[in-house]
Write a protein that holds these residues in place. Sequence first.
Motif, PDB file in Angstrom:
ATOM      1  N   ASN A 184       0.846  -1.192   0.000  1.00 27.29           N
ATOM      2  CA  ASN A 184       0.000   0.000   0.000  1.00 27.29           C
ATOM      3  C   ASN A 184       0.887   1.248   0.000  1.00 27.29           C
ATOM      4  O   ASN A 184       1.912   1.272   0.680  1.00 27.29           O
ATOM      5  N   PRO A 185       0.501   2.284  -0.731  1.00 28.66           N
ATOM      6  CA  PRO A 185       1.264   3.540  -0.640  1.00 28.66           C
ATOM      7  C   PRO A 185       1.141   4.136   0.760  1.00 28.66           C
ATOM      8  O   PRO A 185       0.073   4.063   1.375  1.00 28.66           O
ATOM      9  N   VAL A 186       2.236   4.732   1.230  1.00 23.03           N
ATOM     10  CA  VAL A 186       2.259   5.370   2.552  1.00 23.03           C
ATOM     11  C   VAL A 186       2.651   6.821   2.366  1.00 23.03           C
ATOM     12  O   VAL A 186       3.557   7.138   1.583  1.00 23.03           O
ATOM     13  N   MET A 187       1.965   7.701   3.067  1.00 22.50           N
ATOM     14  CA  MET A 187       2.303   9.126   2.980  1.00 22.50           C
ATOM     15  C   MET A 187       2.897   9.615   4.295  1.00 22.50           C
ATOM     16  O   MET A 187       2.447   9.218   5.371  1.00 22.50           O
ATOM     17  N   ILE A 188       3.925  10.453   4.180  1.00 21.74           N
ATOM     18  CA  ILE A 188       4.421  11.216   5.329  1.00 21.74           C
ATOM     19  C   ILE A 188       3.852  12.621   5.160  1.00 21.74           C
ATOM     20  O   ILE A 188       4.164  13.292   4.167  1.00 21.74           O
ATOM     21  N   LEU A 189       3.001  13.034   6.087  1.00 20.72           N
ATOM     22  CA  LEU A 189       2.416  14.380   6.006  1.00 20.72           C
ATOM     23  C   LEU A 189       3.095  15.274   7.036  1.00 20.72           C
ATOM     24  O   LEU A 189       2.999  15.039   8.239  1.00 20.72           O
ATOM     25  N   THR A 190       3.818  16.263   6.525  1.00 14.59           N
ATOM     26  CA  THR A 190       4.479  17.210   7.426  1.00 14.59           C
ATOM     27  C   THR A 190       4.295  18.600   6.844  1.00 14.59           C
ATOM     28  O   THR A 190       3.431  18.785   5.982  1.00 14.59           O
ATOM     29  N   ASP A 191       5.027  19.595   7.325  1.00 12.86           N
ATOM     30  CA  ASP A 191       4.799  20.950   6.826  1.00 12.86           C
ATOM     31  C   ASP A 191       6.106  21.733   6.761  1.00 12.86           C
ATOM     32  O   ASP A 191       7.166  21.230   7.164  1.00 12.86           O
ATOM     33  N   ALA A 192       6.007  22.962   6.264  1.00  8.92           N
ATOM     34  CA  ALA A 192       7.201  23.779   6.009  1.00  8.92           C
ATOM     35  C   ALA A 192       8.044  23.986   7.270  1.00  8.92           C
ATOM     36  O   ALA A 192       9.274  23.967   7.202  1.00  8.92           O
ATOM     37  N   ILE A 193       7.408  24.174   8.417  1.00  5.54           N
ATOM     38  CA  ILE A 193       8.193  24.387   9.643  1.00  5.54           C
ATOM     39  C   ILE A 193       8.951  23.113  10.013  1.00  5.54           C
ATOM     40  O   ILE A 193      10.158  23.139  10.265  1.00  5.54           O
ATOM     41  N   MET A 194       8.248  21.995  10.013  1.00  6.27           N
ATOM     42  CA  MET A 194       8.895  20.727  10.376  1.00  6.27           C
ATOM     43  C   MET A 194       9.995  20.376   9.376  1.00  6.27           C
ATOM     44  O   MET A 194      11.008  19.800   9.737  1.00  6.27           O
TER      45      MET A 194
END
Lengths: 353, 233
Positions: free
Chosen positions: A162-172
């Motif tokens: 299954n595809p896995v996503m890492i969801l993070t943001d500009a600060i992290m």
Amino acid sequence: MERVMMKGNEALAEGAIRAGCRFFFGYPITPQNEIPEYMARRMPEVNGVFIQAESEVSAINMVYGAGGAGGRALTSSSSPGISLKQEGISYLAGAQVPCVIVNVARGGPGLGGLTPSQSDYFQATKGGGHGDYHLIVYAPGTGQEMVDLIGLAFDKAEEYRNPVMILTDAIMGQMMEPVILPPIREVTTEKPWATTGKKGRAKPNLINSLGIIGEDLARINIELQEKYRKIETNEIRYEADGTGDADLIVVAYGTTSRVARSAINMLRAEGKKVGLLRPITLWPFPKQILADLAAQGKRFLVVEMSVGQLVEDVILAVNDRAKVDFFGKLNGTVPTVREVYNTINALLQKGGA
Amino acid sequence: MPTKRITIITGAFGSGKTEVAVNYTQLLKRAGHNVGLVDLDIVNPYFRSRELTDFLKAHGIEVVSTQPGLEMADLPALSPRIFAFLQNEELRVVFDVGGYPVGAKTLGRFEPYFRAEAYDLWLVVNPYRPGYDDPEEISKLAQAIEAASRLRLTGIVDNANLGRETDRQSREEGSKVVEEAARMLNLPVVLKTYTAEELITPADRDRAANNLFPLQLFMRPPWEEVTGELREI
């Protein structure tokens, strides 16, 4: 040196290398450019492949090819680029191709801005592309978790195809923290489904999401749904900090969980009973722990860098058994520790109503 | 330590250039100079000194980067006011340059000024950044930055740190790497940073001889800014 100072983006890239990722396909977009930049330099050192594709659409389809052939493949982008990849992500889910997709999110909608944001939560956890599918979604909370979770992401992608996503943001992605890197791992997973040649088998392996004949599509969907139930049973991860005696529990992930934790530490020092529930998997979502805490009479405050997306899952999980308040900041602004502190204090003073 | 009117701060991406540059402007200001800070970072639009423009202005330090209004844009644009800074002989000018040789390349545009007047070009080094725990690698970076900027380095800034996890031992071990690199490059360690008194080692005791440089951290993530405001200096 055992510990190194790494930007979140660099930690993701090196973490992927250490986990055996040898295929990276990407296209530039701020604020994730350190990932392809790092990979461009690093992949040749480990006999890996780095390709700057001509577009996001092209990059995600290269992931389909490399993942389908059994390689550990990664692509990274930021919000508008992740939107472009959605067709490919749906195909990856349908064809059950293991791979990892990183979203270092920025403000939207549209071209948006370069500021950090959590407004891609719906897109990441509720599908994003077409069809009934799910990605496993991890939300790292520290530089070290960037390294650890991207390694886990590759393992889980293969375990469940299954595809896995890492969801993070500009600060992290841009902040720098000390991390300890694990040694480079040899990957030995058996992949009898991969397109690596017939090798004497009667039938060729086929990586495909087409279900046009007879009951094929129904069968594929039943199989997928069974897999998702298994993931929901086995793969939920969260951190519960001080939730036992808390009157109020803040629910937040990534950047906002860091801000919330600073506020909670200040309040705890004043003797106030506040805890933190930090989902580490955004899908599967830690519903049961929230339901249990609600049944114990806790109340909740959801803190997000959006107008309210995670809060909907918290409300669903709590199912009217507890009060859920929300503090969100519009795209482009980050909640300050003082704001979260004041919000919690105001709620505590108002009482349980 | 005698220093020049123009100080250019370079280094690897994430080595601490902005923290050093911003703190150095404060030091010059306290010494009674008129100070201008040039934010020449067009490599990455995060954690740049221009984010502190209002704060520094309140402390009497002018900041120039790009066209007003476009400070947070991801554009490789520079303001012509930088020339005004260079031409004002009453002003001490500190350049905060983007990371790596690619960042130092922007200095080429101002080469005639640097040729006409002695300058300081410092390389900020944090050996805890990946790839820079080896003096050889630091030397290579130094040479690449000199080539890209067409300027000569005059000093090394020892910024060995592990962020909040820095302790005496890690700082000391890091400093050894930086000192070795400085020896290889035949350059002095012009500043040695520290963020807390408890990090000072017995070897550091003579602060002036060791060029000890207290660093107040400005480029903090939002969860470390309790009040949302910066401390007074």
